[in-house]
Motif scaffolding. Structure first.
Motif, PDB file in Angstrom:
ATOM      1  N   ALA A   1       0.837  -1.205   0.000  1.00 48.23           N
ATOM      2  CA  ALA A   1       0.000   0.000   0.000  1.00 48.23           C
ATOM      3  C   ALA A   1       0.872   1.256   0.000  1.00 48.23           C
ATOM      4  O   ALA A   1       0.581   2.232  -0.715  1.00 48.23           O
ATOM      5  CB  ALA A   1      -0.925  -0.001   1.215  1.00 48.23           C
ATOM      6  N   HIS A   2       1.940   1.229   0.769  1.00 44.49           N
ATOM      7  CA  HIS A   2       2.837   2.384   0.889  1.00 44.49           C
ATOM      8  C   HIS A   2       3.520   2.690  -0.442  1.00 44.49           C
ATOM      9  O   HIS A   2       3.554   3.856  -0.869  1.00 44.49           O
ATOM     10  CB  HIS A   2       3.869   2.108   1.979  1.00 44.49           C
ATOM     11  N   VAL A   3       4.069   1.692  -1.118  1.00 46.16           N
ATOM     12  CA  VAL A   3       4.787   1.957  -2.370  1.00 46.16           C
ATOM     13  C   VAL A   3       3.837   2.302  -3.513  1.00 46.16           C
ATOM     14  O   VAL A   3       4.214   3.041  -4.427  1.00 46.16           O
ATOM     15  CB  VAL A   3       5.762   0.815  -2.751  1.00 46.16           C
ATOM     16  N   ILE A   4       2.591   1.825  -3.451  1.00 47.91           N
ATOM     17  CA  ILE A   4       1.592   2.265  -4.439  1.00 47.91           C
ATOM     18  C   ILE A   4       1.291   3.737  -4.213  1.00 47.91           C
ATOM     19  O   ILE A   4       1.246   4.532  -5.157  1.00 47.91           O
ATOM     20  CB  ILE A   4       0.317   1.404  -4.360  1.00 47.91           C
ATOM     21  N   GLN A   5       1.111   4.122  -2.955  1.00 46.35           N
ATOM     22  CA  GLN A   5       0.825   5.516  -2.616  1.00 46.35           C
ATOM     23  C   GLN A   5       1.967   6.436  -3.046  1.00 46.35           C
ATOM     24  O   GLN A   5       1.741   7.556  -3.494  1.00 46.35           O
ATOM     25  CB  GLN A   5       0.567   5.650  -1.121  1.00 46.35           C
ATOM     26  N   LEU A   6       3.208   5.948  -2.928  1.00 46.97           N
ATOM     27  CA  LEU A   6       4.367   6.739  -3.333  1.00 46.97           C
ATOM     28  C   LEU A   6       4.535   6.799  -4.853  1.00 46.97           C
ATOM     29  O   LEU A   6       5.335   7.584  -5.358  1.00 46.97           O
ATOM     30  CB  LEU A   6       5.646   6.163  -2.713  1.00 46.97           C
TER      31      LEU A   6
END
Length: 68
Positions: free
Chosen positions: A38-43
Motif C-alpha cells: 500500500a505504501h509503495v503504491i501511494q508513493l
C-alpha cells in the motif's frame, strides 16, 4: 503471489524470497507486506494494472524504479 509461488516461478528458495520481502519491508519502514505494498503504491513506485478482467491484477514498477 505467495513467497512459495514466487520462489517456484523464479526457481529460487522460498527463504530467499522471504528475505528479499523482509529487506524491502525494512527499507520502506512498514509494518508488514500488505502495508509495504500500500505504501509503495501511494508513493507511485508500484502501479496496479489489470488489462484482462479475467486475469489477476498485477503490480508493475513505475517511474524508473525497474523494468516495465
Amino acid at each position: 503471489m505467495s513467497a512459495k509461488e514466487v520462489a517456484h516461478h523464479l526457481a529460487i528458495a522460498k527463504s530467499t524470497v522471504e528475505r528479499h520481502i523482509e529487506n524491502a519491508r525494512l527499507k520502506t519502514r512498514t509494518r508488514n507486506r500488505a502495508h509495504m505494498i500500500a505504501h509503495v503504491i501511494q508513493l507511485g513506485i508500484l502501479d496496479l494494472e489489470n488489462d484482462d478482467p479475467a486475469d489477476r491484477q498485477t503490480l508493475r514498477l513505475v517511474n524508473g524504479f525497474g523494468p516495465e
